[in-house]
Design an enzyme around this catalytic site. Structure first.
Site, PDB file in Angstrom:
ATOM      1  N   CYS A 282      -0.424   3.800   2.150  1.00 15.23           N
ATOM      2  CA  CYS A 282      -0.473   4.658   3.597  1.00 15.23           C
ATOM      3  C   CYS A 282       1.227   4.320   4.042  1.00 15.23           C
ATOM      4  CB  CYS A 282      -1.087   2.186   4.074  1.00 15.23           C
ATOM      5  SG  CYS A 282      -1.864   1.651   3.442  1.00 15.23           S
ATOM      6  N   ASP A 283       2.180   3.793   2.918  1.00 13.93           N
ATOM      7  CA  ASP A 283       4.138   3.200   3.587  1.00 13.93           C
ATOM      8  C   ASP A 283       4.710   4.366   3.076  1.00 13.93           C
ATOM      9  OD1 ASP A 283       3.087   1.459   4.864  1.00 13.93           O
ATOM     10  OD2 ASP A 283       3.052   0.142   3.882  1.00 13.93           O
TER      11      ASP A 283
ATOM     12  N   CYS B  75       0.476  -0.922   0.138  1.00 11.54           N
ATOM     13  CA  CYS B  75       0.180  -0.227  -0.167  1.00 11.54           C
ATOM     14  C   CYS B  75       0.735   1.194   0.050  1.00 11.54           C
ATOM     15  CB  CYS B  75      -0.959  -0.138   1.598  1.00 11.54           C
ATOM     16  SG  CYS B  75      -2.105   1.658   1.663  1.00 11.54           S
TER      17      CYS B  75
END
Ligand code: NAP
Length: 315
Positions: free
Chosen positions: A138-139, A135
């Site tokens: 997200c990261d 992701c």
């Protein structure tokens, strides 16, 4: 606890939310059961450029919130419960959840989407969360001024790789052949981006590192030469596996786990529908998922009306 509903929707991504909007407007008692977070993969997408009506793009969480608001406005109930099984009692479906509830309904719409497919190479599992990610939204921010590799050649790899250029100093896309499944517009954009590099005809043999990712070992599929690519992160976008397991006792799936339906999104079992990423043949776009949700809900309306008329079901 046993509860009755007219329509149970398994999964709260865009297709499930679209079905809920129509089901709610048709005044059916509708519940969406979502195991984790509404929006599914869309909620993890930073910028959606191709959903009609948003010429400047829209963030996944924002689009999800708007759809959720609309579904609730028309009376759909949303519960955070994981579905463990869907079974049959004649024409009535029973949806059991980890919360210990059993929902009885004439119509169940499966819209539980798909999870990221793994590369299944050494190092992937061990370094997950320590440089290996599925992701970018997200990261990505953890990789500011770092070098990242992106694996895959579909829309997700190209699109998320482009997003990562906002943070990383270099984004190296590793793909197993020369051609791409991704939309041409993403490939063109990547080729023009000075931070973007391609390593083609290459597969990942191993992700290496100690407490975090340091290197990936790739092999050229033609020459069989192996090369190391030093990097801090590996973002894997090699497709998805449908979440159809909860219904596997009552519906057949293809070897990949997709559920077959007719043009009304109905499976071979009357009143059981499949929409979105888990449906066989779906284009797996937000817009098509929404259309599939609407189709299922409209057909379900006829199905329930018929069953109320014939005494199979009463509200
Ligand atoms: P996808 O289209 O199935 O692409 C998966 C990619 O991973 C392919 O390039 C495939 O290579 C490669 N791959 C698969 N297994 C591999 C392995 N074991 N090792 C190395 N490479 C492997 O998946 P996706 O990109 O996640 O997209 C899924 C669906 O969502 C698609 O329908 C897509 O259009 C849609 N989507 C759309 C957008 C958008 O902005 N429009 C964004 C994200 C996703 P091959 O090509 O050689 O098979």
């Amino acid at each position: 606890m046993d509860e009755n509903r007219d329509i149970v929707i398994v999964g709260g991504g865009p297709s499930g939310l679209a079905a809920a909007i129509y089901a709610g407007r048709a005044r059916f008692k509708t519940v969406i059961l979502e195991k984790m977070m509404l929006g599914g993969q869309v909620a993890l997408t930073n910028d959606i450029a191709n959903y009609p009506g948003f010429p400047d793009g829209v963030a996944g969480p924002e689009l999800t919130e708007l759809m959720e608001k609309q579904a609730r406005k028309f009376g759909a109930e949303i519960r955070l419960e994981e579905v463990v099984s869907v079974s049959l009692d004649g024409d009535i479906k029973i949806v059991a959840t980890t919360a210990g509830n059993a929902y009885r309904a004439p119509v169940v719409i499966l819209s539980s989407g798909a999870d990221p497919r793994k590369l299944e190479c050494p190092g992937e599992e061990e370094l997950r969360g320590r440089g290996v990610s599925y992701c970018a939204t997200c990261d990505g921010p953890f990789f500011r001024n770092k070098v990242v590799t992106v694996i895959g050649g579909g829309d997700a790899a190209l699109k998320e790789g482009l997003f990562l250029t906002k943070f990383a100093s270099r984004v190296i896309l590793v793909h197993r052949r020369q051609g791409f499944r991704a939309e041409k517009i993403y490939v063109e954009e990547a080729r023009q981006n000075p931070k973007f590099e391609f390593v083609l005809d290459a597969v990942v043999k191993e992700i290496q590192g100690g407490d975090k990712v340091k290197n990936i070992l790739v092999e050229n599929v033609i020459t069989k030469t192996q090369t190391g690519i030093p990097c801090d992160g590996v973002f894997i976008f090699v497709g998805h596996l449908p979440n159809s397991g909860m219904a596997s006792k009552i519906v057949e799936t293809d070897p990949a786990g997709h559920v077959a339906t007719n043009r009304d999104m109905e499976t071979k079992i009357p009143g059981l529908y499949a929409i979105g990423d888990l449906r066989q043949g779906s284009y797996r776009q937000i817009a098509t998922g929404v259309g599939e949700g609407v189709t299922a809900a409209m057909h379900a309306e006829r199905r329930i009306d018929e069953w109320i008329r014939t005494g199979v079901w009463s509200h």
